[in-house]
Design a protein around this motif. Structure first.
Motif, PDB file in Angstrom:
ATOM      1  N   LYS A 106      -0.960  -4.151  11.985  1.00 50.29           N
ATOM      2  CA  LYS A 106      -1.463  -5.498  12.298  1.00 50.29           C
ATOM      3  C   LYS A 106      -0.771  -6.175  13.488  1.00 50.29           C
ATOM      4  O   LYS A 106      -0.152  -7.233  13.344  1.00 50.29           O
ATOM      5  CB  LYS A 106      -1.382  -6.374  11.043  1.00 50.29           C
ATOM      6  CG  LYS A 106      -2.157  -5.747   9.889  1.00 50.29           C
ATOM      7  CD  LYS A 106      -2.433  -6.671   8.756  1.00 50.29           C
ATOM      8  CE  LYS A 106      -3.348  -5.993   7.750  1.00 50.29           C
ATOM      9  NZ  LYS A 106      -2.839  -5.883   6.403  1.00 50.29           N
TER      10      LYS A 106
ATOM     11  N   GLN B 200       4.754  -0.471   3.879  1.00 53.03           N
ATOM     12  CA  GLN B 200       3.495  -0.205   4.579  1.00 53.03           C
ATOM     13  C   GLN B 200       3.277   1.296   4.774  1.00 53.03           C
ATOM     14  O   GLN B 200       4.154   2.003   5.277  1.00 53.03           O
ATOM     15  CB  GLN B 200       3.507  -0.899   5.954  1.00 53.03           C
ATOM     16  CG  GLN B 200       3.580  -2.418   5.892  1.00 53.03           C
ATOM     17  CD  GLN B 200       2.301  -3.047   5.340  1.00 53.03           C
ATOM     18  OE1 GLN B 200       1.275  -2.382   5.170  1.00 53.03           O
ATOM     19  NE2 GLN B 200       2.374  -4.343   5.047  1.00 53.03           N
TER      20      GLN B 200
ATOM     21  N   TYR C 136      -5.696  -4.957  11.245  1.00 52.77           N
ATOM     22  CA  TYR C 136      -5.642  -3.517  10.953  1.00 52.77           C
ATOM     23  C   TYR C 136      -4.335  -2.880  11.419  1.00 52.77           C
ATOM     24  O   TYR C 136      -3.626  -3.429  12.265  1.00 52.77           O
ATOM     25  CB  TYR C 136      -6.769  -2.796  11.694  1.00 52.77           C
ATOM     26  CG  TYR C 136      -8.160  -3.234  11.335  1.00 52.77           C
ATOM     27  CD1 TYR C 136      -8.822  -2.664  10.256  1.00 52.77           C
ATOM     28  CD2 TYR C 136      -8.808  -4.216  12.083  1.00 52.77           C
ATOM     29  CE1 TYR C 136     -10.111  -3.054   9.932  1.00 52.77           C
ATOM     30  CE2 TYR C 136     -10.104  -4.620  11.762  1.00 52.77           C
ATOM     31  CZ  TYR C 136     -10.749  -4.028  10.683  1.00 52.77           C
ATOM     32  OH  TYR C 136     -12.020  -4.412  10.366  1.00 52.77           O
TER      33      TYR C 136
ATOM     34  N   LEU D 206       0.821  -1.215   0.000  1.00 52.08           N
ATOM     35  CA  LEU D 206       0.000   0.000   0.000  1.00 52.08           C
ATOM     36  C   LEU D 206       0.856   1.267   0.000  1.00 52.08           C
ATOM     37  O   LEU D 206       0.543   2.242  -0.700  1.00 52.08           O
ATOM     38  CB  LEU D 206      -0.928  -0.031   1.231  1.00 52.08           C
ATOM     39  CG  LEU D 206      -1.813   1.184   1.450  1.00 52.08           C
ATOM     40  CD1 LEU D 206      -2.741   1.422   0.259  1.00 52.08           C
ATOM     41  CD2 LEU D 206      -2.634   1.019   2.731  1.00 52.08           C
TER      42      LEU D 206
ATOM     43  N   ASP E 290     -13.168  -0.571   2.138  1.00 55.55           N
ATOM     44  CA  ASP E 290     -14.007   0.023   3.175  1.00 55.55           C
ATOM     45  C   ASP E 290     -15.050   0.913   2.500  1.00 55.55           C
ATOM     46  O   ASP E 290     -14.686   1.852   1.794  1.00 55.55           O
ATOM     47  CB  ASP E 290     -13.172   0.930   4.100  1.00 55.55           C
ATOM     48  CG  ASP E 290     -12.154   0.158   4.904  1.00 55.55           C
ATOM     49  OD1 ASP E 290     -12.545  -0.464   5.893  1.00 55.55           O
ATOM     50  OD2 ASP E 290     -10.956   0.175   4.534  1.00 55.55           O
TER      51      ASP E 290
ATOM     52  N   ILE F 224      -9.146   2.626   9.678  1.00 55.83           N
ATOM     53  CA  ILE F 224      -9.990   2.201   8.563  1.00 55.83           C
ATOM     54  C   ILE F 224      -9.535   2.991   7.342  1.00 55.83           C
ATOM     55  O   ILE F 224      -8.834   3.986   7.472  1.00 55.83           O
ATOM     56  CB  ILE F 224     -11.499   2.345   8.870  1.00 55.83           C
ATOM     57  CG1 ILE F 224     -11.850   3.731   9.373  1.00 55.83           C
ATOM     58  CG2 ILE F 224     -11.911   1.290   9.890  1.00 55.83           C
ATOM     59  CD1 ILE F 224     -13.333   3.959   9.532  1.00 55.83           C
ATOM     60  N   GLY F 225      -9.882   2.531   6.166  1.00 57.97           N
ATOM     61  CA  GLY F 225      -9.183   2.997   4.973  1.00 57.97           C
ATOM     62  C   GLY F 225      -9.452   4.396   4.464  1.00 57.97           C
ATOM     63  O   GLY F 225      -9.744   4.595   3.286  1.00 57.97           O
TER      64      GLY F 225
HETATM   65  C1  G1P Z   1      -4.712  -1.774   5.008  1.00 55.56           C
HETATM   66  C2  G1P Z   1      -3.730  -1.041   5.938  1.00 55.56           C
HETATM   67  C3  G1P Z   1      -4.178  -1.182   7.389  1.00 55.56           C
HETATM   68  C4  G1P Z   1      -5.603  -0.689   7.533  1.00 55.56           C
HETATM   69  C5  G1P Z   1      -6.539  -1.435   6.550  1.00 55.56           C
HETATM   70  C6  G1P Z   1      -7.935  -0.803   6.574  1.00 55.56           C
HETATM   71  O1  G1P Z   1      -4.596  -3.158   5.246  1.00 55.56           O
HETATM   72  O2  G1P Z   1      -2.423  -1.554   5.741  1.00 55.56           O
HETATM   73  O3  G1P Z   1      -3.318  -0.429   8.224  1.00 55.56           O
HETATM   74  O4  G1P Z   1      -6.043  -0.905   8.861  1.00 55.56           O
HETATM   75  O5  G1P Z   1      -6.051  -1.344   5.211  1.00 55.56           O
HETATM   76  O6  G1P Z   1      -8.846  -1.492   5.781  1.00 55.56           O
HETATM   77  P1  G1P Z   1      -5.230  -4.290   4.267  1.00 55.56           P
HETATM   78  O7  G1P Z   1      -6.642  -4.476   4.718  1.00 55.56           O
HETATM   79  O8  G1P Z   1      -5.135  -3.752   2.884  1.00 55.56           O
HETATM   80  O9  G1P Z   1      -4.405  -5.510   4.505  1.00 55.56           O
END
Ligand code: G1P
Length: 302
Positions: free
Chosen positions: A198, A236, A176, A116, A139, A211-212
């Motif tokens: 995470k 990250q 998250y 990301l 999201d 959240i995204g």
């Molecule tokens: C990403 C981010 C994470 C965030 C999440 C929200 O993770 O790296 O920090 O909490 O989106 O949806 P992913 O869900 O893409 O693994």
């Protein structure tokens, strides 16, 4: 440091959409996961509508191979439009045109999928030296609970960067990014002192999950260039934000807006199904019949 006294309005939104969508195979073998319908609109359209609704009319999508349908969806479709015009079907014509009228769309390909943080870094040439928003497609935020507009407002007040946080069950925090926070004078705003991607439940500094949705100071790009691969061997975004939070001189402070509204997760199959049921049940056109059927179905099955 780009954090100036007079805030500049935020105009640009970045939507990472280069993921392979492997959790939804085979549906995503030839179709981008962002195009999967949530009721009758592709998931990604809700996200672009949210950006436009918060006044961000310049949208950059970070895409990759196999994502051409995204560009087509937000473009005009003259053949379909003229067929519907000939039929006099004004309703459907409006629905077709809706997605191409939302925002000025731009696209860049990520090439190497390196996480990301790397996807966001691909936006640097387009964004330049101004604060911008990032919206993650998995999201969905209910339009009745505007989150992004509040985040933009908070960024304009406090400067620096702002992330969206939500309280989750401590058992879920490993899914998250997680924030260590302290209160501010604004009830829904916290100052972020640390972030970890995470964490295991026992290592999590709080039950506040990212959240995204992000509003970021452009200093994040320089930080991302220097951010080593972290969890999962990926660059990250959370790690870059941790660098910003640790030293306000880099790109201003990092704050969180604690969201208490309705959020739908479309990232995995179970949550995707729940999102569809909830949104369909609430629709004025489909909801009444659907709920009647659903009640009967639940009564029979349970
Ligand atoms: C990403 C981010 C994470 C965030 C999440 C929200 O993770 O790296 O920090 O909490 O989106 O949806 P992913 O869900 O893409 O693994």
């Amino acid at each position: 440091m780009s954090n100036s006294a007079t805030p500049r309005p935020i105009r640009k939104a970045v939507i990472p959409a280069a993921g392979l969508g492997t959790r939804f195979l085979p549906a995503t073998k030839a179709t981008p996961k962002e195009m999967l319908p949530v009721v009758d609109k592709p998931a990604i359209q809700y996200v672009v509508e949210e950006a436009a609704g918060a006044g961000l009319s310049d949208v950059l999508m970070i895409t990759g191979r196999n994502k051409r349908a995204l560009e087509d969806h937000f473009d005009r479709n003259y053949e379909l439009e003229s067929a519907l015009t000939k039929k006099g079907d004004a309703d459907r014509l409006a629905r077709v045109q809706e997605s191409s009228d939302l925002a000025t769309m731009h696209y860049v390909r990520q090439g190497d999928p390196r996480g990301l943080g790397h996807a966001v870094l691909c936006a640097a040439p387009h964004v330049g030296n101004e604060a911008f928003a990032v919206l993650l497609g998995d999201d969905l935020i209910d339009p009745r609970d505007p989150l992004l507009a509040r985040m933009v407002e908070v960024q304009q007040t406090y400067g620096g960067s702002v992330v969206a946080l939500m309280e989750v069950d401590p058992e879920q925090i490993h899914l998250y990014g997680c924030a260590a926070v302290e209160a501010t004078a604004d009830g829904d705003v916290v100052k972020i002192n640390g972030l970890v991607e995470k964490p295991a439940t026992e290592d999590a500094p709080s039950n506040l999950a990212i959240i995204g949705r992000y509003v970021l100071d452009p200093a994040v790009f320089e930080v991302l260039r220097k951010t080593e691969p972290g969890r999962g061997g990926e660059i990250q975004l959370t790690d870059a934000l941790q660098t910003l939070a640790a030293d306000e001189n880099v790109g201003g402070p990092v704050h969180g807006v604690v969201f208490k509204g309705r959020r739908y997760d479309t990232g995995d199959r179970g949550d995707y199904l729940k999102a569809i049921v909830r949104l369909a049940a609430e629709r004025a056109d489909l909801g009444p019949d659907f709920k009647t059927w659903l009640r009967g179905y639940v009564a029979e099955e349970m």
